[in-house]
Design an enzyme around this catalytic site. Sequence first.
Site, PDB file in Angstrom:
ATOM      1  N   ASP A 143      63.868  27.477  11.851  1.00  0.00           N
ATOM      2  CA  ASP A 143      64.653  28.553  11.248  1.00  0.00           C
ATOM      3  C   ASP A 143      65.483  29.322  12.268  1.00  0.00           C
ATOM      4  OD1 ASP A 143      63.537  27.962   8.770  1.00  0.00           O
ATOM      5  OD2 ASP A 143      61.821  29.273   9.119  1.00  0.00           O
ATOM      6  N   ASP A 169      59.097  30.784   9.506  1.00  0.00           N
ATOM      7  CA  ASP A 169      57.981  30.451  10.392  1.00  0.00           C
ATOM      8  C   ASP A 169      58.435  30.120  11.806  1.00  0.00           C
ATOM      9  OD1 ASP A 169      59.100  27.959  10.152  1.00  0.00           O
ATOM     10  OD2 ASP A 169      57.492  27.110   8.933  1.00  0.00           O
ATOM     11  N   ASP A 214      61.676  32.378   3.711  1.00  0.00           N
ATOM     12  CA  ASP A 214      61.540  30.926   3.659  1.00  0.00           C
ATOM     13  C   ASP A 214      60.252  30.637   2.887  1.00  0.00           C
ATOM     14  OD1 ASP A 214      62.124  28.227   4.327  1.00  0.00           O
ATOM     15  OD2 ASP A 214      60.591  28.314   5.880  1.00  0.00           O
TER      16      ASP A 214
END
Length: 708
Positions: free
Chosen positions: A589, A585, A389
Site C-alpha cells: 500500500d 497493512d 484497505d
Amino acid sequence: MPPMPTVQDAAEKDPSDAHAGHDAHAGHDAHAGHDAHSSHDAHAGHGGHGDHVGQFRRLFWIMLALAVPVVTFSPMFADLVGYELPHDGWTTWISPVLGSVVYLWGGRPFLTGAISEIRSRKPGMMLLIGLAITVAFVASVGASLGVLHHELDFWWELTLLVVIMLLGHWIEMRSLAQTTSALDSLAALLPDEAERVEGDQVVRVAPADLQMGDVVLVRPGGSVPADGRVVQGSASMDESMVTGESVTVRRQVGDPVVAGTVATDSGLRVEVTATGDETTLAGIQRLVADAQSSSSRAQRLADRAAGWLFWFALVAAGVTAVVWSLVGLPDSAVVRAITVLVIACPHALGLAIPLVVSIATERAARGGVLVKDRLALERMRTVEAVLFDKTGTLTKGEPAVTATEPVDGRTVEEILALAAAAESDSEHPLARAIVAAAQSSGLSILDSSGFTSSPAVGVTATVEGRTVRVGGPYLLAEHEAEELPVAQAWHAEGATVLHVVVDGEVVGALRVADEIRPESREAVEALHTLGVQVVMITGDAQPVAEAVARELGIDRVFAGVRPEDKSAKVAQLQREGLSVAFVGDGVNDAPALAQADVGIAIGAGTDVAIASAGVILASSDPRSVLSVMELSRASYRKMKQNLWWAAGYNLAAVPLAAGILAPVGFVLPMSVGAMLMSVSTVVVALNAQLLRRLDLRPEVSAREILSS
C-alpha cells in the site's frame, strides 16, 4: 502477528543521536537559546541526560538560601516592610556581596545562554533574561558604590528574579525530563542480563554482547533480550509494550518474538535474529525521538511568535525607559525597563509546543501508536474520510469458517467435526480454517486415517469407519450431486463453498471467507459518530466487497482495485474535496499511503520502519485509528491553549510592566513581574502534563467516542 522484516532506520540519522531531539526544546529556532546553552552543565537537563534536573534543583535551593540575607539586609526591602537595619558598616555590604554571587553563579545559565543566542544571531528568551539581570546588576553596583542614585539599589529584586527564574527552569526541566522518559522506559524493557545457551551450560551475558544466531533462555516472567525466533517451547507473550494490546499472544516454535516482550507463563529458547540498533525496540526509540524533534506548523508558528515577542519586548523596554525619563523619573525608567524585559520573556511560548509534542508522542508510543510525521498527526484531526484497505485491515486476511449448513437430520457440530477430522492432516489454509473452527467451537478432532488430497477436488479420509470427503464443485461432479440451495447465496457474496460428503452422500456445506474483525464494526460506528465518511477499497470482486460493506455499514466501496491503482482512488477522493486518511497493512500500500493526507500503516506489529506511512499502528485493531484521531485533537487543543496563554499573557503583562496604570497609583514591582513570568511557564507546563491522562487504548477511544 505474522513474521515481520528486520527493523531499518527510518530516519537516516545516526542512532546514537536518538535523544538529541530532546535537547533544548527539540531544536526550535526562536528558542535556540536553550539549544545554544544546553552544553552548560546546569541547564543541559533539557536533554534529559544525567542528573541535570537535580543540578538545577540544587542551584535553586543554594540561591534561595543566599537570597534570604540579601533581601533581609536590603535597605529598600527594610523600608518597604518597616523594620530597621543595624548601623554597622559591614552589614551594608551583605546584599552587594551575596547579590553579586547570585548574579554570577545563579545567573550563569542565563548569561551563557544569552551569549550563545548573540553568537547564533537568534535572540530569544535567554538574551532577554540575561539583559534584565545584567542591567539590574550594573545599576545595583553603581548604587552601592554611590555612583548612581540609591533608589537603583536592586539587589533584592535581582536576587529574587534569579531565584524565581531558576525555579521556573527547574519545573520546566522536570516536565521535559518526564517526557523523555518515554525513551528511557523503552530502553528499560530490556533485561539487565541475558542467559545465553552454550552447549549444556547457560551463561549470563549483557544483551549488548549477544550476536546473531545465539540461543538464549527466556524464563517464565522474563523479558526477551533481543529480537528472535522461538526454537523450543511455547509461551503466552505480553507484547503490550510494543503493540499496545493488553491481551497476551501465544508464541511457539518458529514464531518471532520481540526484544522487551515478556513470557508470562512458561519458558522459551529463542534464537537471536537481530541485536542492538537493528531490533524492533531500537526502531521504536528512533521513531519516538524523531517525532519529538521534528517540526510542525504549530511549532513554526510558536517560533515566529517568540521571535516577534523578543523585538516587541526590546522596543517596549526602550519606549518605557524614554517615557519615564521624559516625565522626570530616570530611576523609575530603569526599573520599569528591566521589569518589561523580564516579564516579556517568551519562555512559556517556547515551551508551549515542544512539551505537548513530547508528551503526546510518549503517550502514543505507550499505546502502540508510533508517530513518524508530526504534520500527519496534526492533519488527522481534520480528516473527513477514512479509506480502509479491506484485507488484513477490516478483515483478518485469512480464511475462516463463517457458516455451516447441515442437511436435514444432521447437526452443525457433526458436519464441522467430520470436516475437521478429514482435513486434520492437510496444511492447506482452508483446512487450517476448518480445524480452527472446530477447535474454537469446543469440538474434539476425531481420529482419521488414509488421508489423501486431490488438487482442485478436495481431501478424502476415513473417519470412524466412514469415508469423508471435503471439497468444491469437482467433488460434487464426481458424485453427480447438487450443491445445497444456500450455496448460491454464498457464492454471490464471494465466499468459498465446501461440501462435506460422507459415504457418497452430501451431508452439509461450509462457508469459508475472509473473517471480519469484530473490532471493525465498532471502528466504523465511532467514525460515523465523529462525522467521518468511511470508505473501503479492495481487490476483491464487487459482491464480496458489498457483502463486507453491508455488514459493517460502510458508506462507499471501491472494488476490484489492483494494488498499484489504490493511490488513484485516494486522489479521486481528494479531488472531491475530502481530506483523506488511508489505512492499510503497509505491504503493498506504499503509493496509497504516500498519496493520502495521512498514511496509517495498521497491524505493522514489529515492522516499525514503513517509509510511506506518517503514523504506524503496532496493533491490528482498526479502532486504533480512533486513538490517532483522539491524540491529534487532544494535542491540538493543548497546543492552542498553551499558545493563547503564553502569547496572551505576554501581550497583556507588558503594558502593566511598563507602568501604564501608574497614573492611578499601580506600579508592577519587578520581582512580581518575574514571578508572573515564571507562573506563566509553570501553567503551560502543567497544562501540557494533562495529556498524560489520555488513554489511547483502542477500545477506550472507541467507547469514549460512542458514549459522547
